[in-house]
Write a protein that holds these residues in place. Structure first.
Motif, PDB file in Angstrom:
ATOM      1  N   ALA A 241       0.821  -1.214   0.000  1.00 17.65           N
ATOM      2  CA  ALA A 241       0.000   0.000   0.000  1.00 17.65           C
ATOM      3  C   ALA A 241       0.851   1.258   0.000  1.00 17.65           C
ATOM      4  CB  ALA A 241      -0.927   0.001   1.214  1.00 17.65           C
ATOM      5  N   GLU A 242       2.093   1.151   0.457  1.00 13.82           N
ATOM      6  CA  GLU A 242       3.071   2.238   0.394  1.00 13.82           C
ATOM      7  C   GLU A 242       4.362   1.657  -0.180  1.00 13.82           C
ATOM      8  OE1 GLU A 242       3.320   4.945   3.758  1.00 13.82           O
ATOM      9  OE2 GLU A 242       1.448   4.096   4.570  1.00 13.82           O
ATOM     10  N   PRO A 243       5.319   2.502  -0.540  1.00 12.50           N
ATOM     11  CA  PRO A 243       6.517   1.984  -1.219  1.00 12.50           C
ATOM     12  C   PRO A 243       7.188   0.849  -0.456  1.00 12.50           C
ATOM     13  CG  PRO A 243       6.457   4.362  -1.410  1.00 12.50           C
ATOM     14  CD  PRO A 243       5.330   3.989  -0.499  1.00 12.50           C
ATOM     15  N   ASN A 244       7.521  -0.198  -1.202  1.00  4.93           N
ATOM     16  CA  ASN A 244       8.218  -1.358  -0.653  1.00  4.93           C
ATOM     17  C   ASN A 244       9.618  -0.947  -0.180  1.00  4.93           C
ATOM     18  OD1 ASN A 244       8.690  -4.221  -0.291  1.00  4.93           O
ATOM     19  ND2 ASN A 244       9.917  -4.160  -2.143  1.00  4.93           N
ATOM     20  N   ILE A 248       6.061  -3.676   4.953  1.00  8.80           N
ATOM     21  CA  ILE A 248       6.613  -4.959   5.415  1.00  8.80           C
ATOM     22  C   ILE A 248       7.439  -4.755   6.673  1.00  8.80           C
ATOM     23  CG2 ILE A 248       8.237  -6.804   4.838  1.00  8.80           C
ATOM     24  CD1 ILE A 248       7.316  -6.481   1.914  1.00  8.80           C
ATOM     25  N   LYS A 249       8.287  -3.742   6.679  1.00  2.10           N
ATOM     26  CA  LYS A 249       9.075  -3.476   7.882  1.00  2.10           C
ATOM     27  C   LYS A 249       8.177  -3.127   9.065  1.00  2.10           C
ATOM     28  CE  LYS A 249      13.725  -2.240   6.439  1.00  2.10           C
ATOM     29  NZ  LYS A 249      14.797  -1.223   6.543  1.00  2.10           N
ATOM     30  N   GLY A 250       7.124  -2.365   8.807  1.00  2.00           N
ATOM     31  CA  GLY A 250       6.207  -2.036   9.890  1.00  2.00           C
ATOM     32  C   GLY A 250       5.571  -3.267  10.500  1.00  2.00           C
ATOM     33  N   VAL A 251       5.172  -4.214   9.641  1.00  2.00           N
ATOM     34  CA  VAL A 251       4.562  -5.454  10.124  1.00  2.00           C
ATOM     35  C   VAL A 251       5.575  -6.299  10.900  1.00  2.00           C
ATOM     36  CG1 VAL A 251       3.517  -7.639   9.411  1.00  2.00           C
ATOM     37  CG2 VAL A 251       2.813  -5.503   8.318  1.00  2.00           C
ATOM     38  N   LEU A 252       6.763  -6.453  10.349  1.00  2.00           N
ATOM     39  CA  LEU A 252       7.779  -7.266  11.029  1.00  2.00           C
ATOM     40  C   LEU A 252       8.158  -6.668  12.382  1.00  2.00           C
ATOM     41  CD1 LEU A 252      10.099  -8.149   8.006  1.00  2.00           C
ATOM     42  CD2 LEU A 252       8.391  -9.620   9.103  1.00  2.00           C
ATOM     43  N   HIS A 253       8.195  -5.346  12.444  1.00  2.00           N
ATOM     44  CA  HIS A 253       8.476  -4.705  13.745  1.00  2.00           C
ATOM     45  C   HIS A 253       7.324  -4.934  14.713  1.00  2.00           C
ATOM     46  CE1 HIS A 253       9.912  -1.989  16.746  1.00  2.00           C
ATOM     47  NE2 HIS A 253       8.955  -1.111  16.545  1.00  2.00           N
ATOM     48  N   SER A 271       2.644   4.476   7.171  1.00  2.00           N
ATOM     49  CA  SER A 271       1.657   4.990   8.120  1.00  2.00           C
ATOM     50  C   SER A 271       1.161   3.868   9.027  1.00  2.00           C
ATOM     51  CB  SER A 271       0.470   5.589   7.364  1.00  2.00           C
ATOM     52  OG  SER A 271      -0.238   4.568   6.671  1.00  2.00           O
ATOM     53  N   ALA A 272       0.733   4.264  10.223  1.00  2.00           N
ATOM     54  CA  ALA A 272       0.221   3.282  11.182  1.00  2.00           C
ATOM     55  C   ALA A 272      -1.006   2.561  10.635  1.00  2.00           C
ATOM     56  CB  ALA A 272      -0.113   3.982  12.503  1.00  2.00           C
ATOM     57  N   ALA A 273      -1.859   3.275   9.894  1.00  2.00           N
ATOM     58  CA  ALA A 273      -3.089   2.667   9.382  1.00  2.00           C
ATOM     59  C   ALA A 273      -2.785   1.535   8.404  1.00  2.00           C
ATOM     60  CB  ALA A 273      -3.954   3.727   8.705  1.00  2.00           C
TER      61      ALA A 273
END
Length: 286
Positions: A241-244, A248-253, A271-273
């Motif tokens: 949904a945002e640049p790769n 993915i990093k947000g999810v893994l964190h 973004s958090a959303a």
């Protein structure tokens, strides 16, 4: 023939903006334990342009060691003679080599370029065809010409979806030439046409489910295919949904698998959303 799932590893950073090599190793171990065929080091997902030469070497040394220890295949993003020699020196299965970007040399120029590179490369090449980044479209006819070159063994096929050229190429696929999906949300349609696997950043998350989807197509298990295609496609869309690789990093964190969600400029954190939506999709897949 390259087949199965290859995961192009992110490069996690710690709170001091250093490469978190322990987290790289943990990610590599986990995706291979979950069934991935191999890894891609220093692909686009790994932010190689934002890494120093020393950081790049550290990532390459680590991923080469992990793949050697686990008997896994390793692709290395390599677009120069020096990088190709480094890939060979680390025992890489192949180099993932980009269609020349920005110049838009035409399809004849691309064939001439890969003819020269393949002849000089000490490691086999996988052509990285991603026209919305390079500006250069490749027809199915040109992909067949590339497949006929000695030392060219496959393509990461990322034209933005399933196109007329995708259908054309896989209607009469070149012998011994791997067509690996690079459009995560379109993996299942590509496999339905006869693709051989995928190089999928989304497979950092729900790795085993992507493996199951590839294996289900190989077995002709359409019940499993139908159960997995929609949820994995939705997960991939959420992760892009945002640049790769920012989401993915947000999810893994959020999952506690990397120390921070930080990226380096010109990327900005997701973004958090969007992270929350991707976490929800991943959780639903188990």
């Amino acid at each position: 023939m390259l087949t199965g799932l290859f995961v192009p590893l992110i490069t996690p950073f710690d709170r001091e903006d250093r490469v978190a090599l322990d987290a790289v190793e943990a990610l590599a171990d986990q995706v291979l334990a979950d069934g991935a065929t191999g890894l891609v080091a220093l692909g686009t997902t790994g932010e190689p342009g934002a890494l120093t030469p020393a950081e790049q070497r550290a990532v390459l040394n680590l991923t080469a060691r992990v793949c050697h220890e686990r008997g896994a295949q390793l692709l290395i993003g390599a677009n120069s003679p020096e990088a190709l020699r480094d890939a060979a020196g680390r025992g890489a299965t192949a180099a993932l080599t980009l269609v020349p970007p920005f110049l838009r040399p035409g399809e004849e120029g691309v064939v001439a370029y890969f003819t020269k590179v393949a002849a000089e490369s000490p490691v086999p090449l996988v052509v990285y065809d991603i026209p919305y980044r390079t500006g250069q479209h490749l027809s199915a006819a040109t992909l067949r010409r590339l497949a006929a070159l000695p030392n060219v063994i496959g393509v990461k096929h990322a034209p933005g979806g399933v196109t007329d050229d995708t259908v054309d190429l896989l209607a009469d696929p070149p012998a011994g030439f791997a067509v690996l999906g690079g459009e995560d949300a379109f993996l299942s349609p590509l496999l339905a046409l006869g693709g051989h696997g995928g190089i999928l950043a989304s497979a950092h998350v729900a790795t085993s489910r992507f493996v199951e989807l590839i294996e289900a197509w190989e077995k002709g298990d359409l019940t499993a295919v139908r159960a997995l295609t929609g949820p994995l496609g939705a997960l991939s869309r959420a992760l892009f949904a945002e640049p790769n690789p920012t989401v993915i990093k947000g999810v893994l964190h959020a999952q506690g698998r990397i120390p921070t969600a930080e990226v380096r400029l010109p990327l900005l954190p997701a973004s958090a959303a969007h992270v929350e939506e991707a976490v929800r999709r991943a959780t639903a897949l188990g």
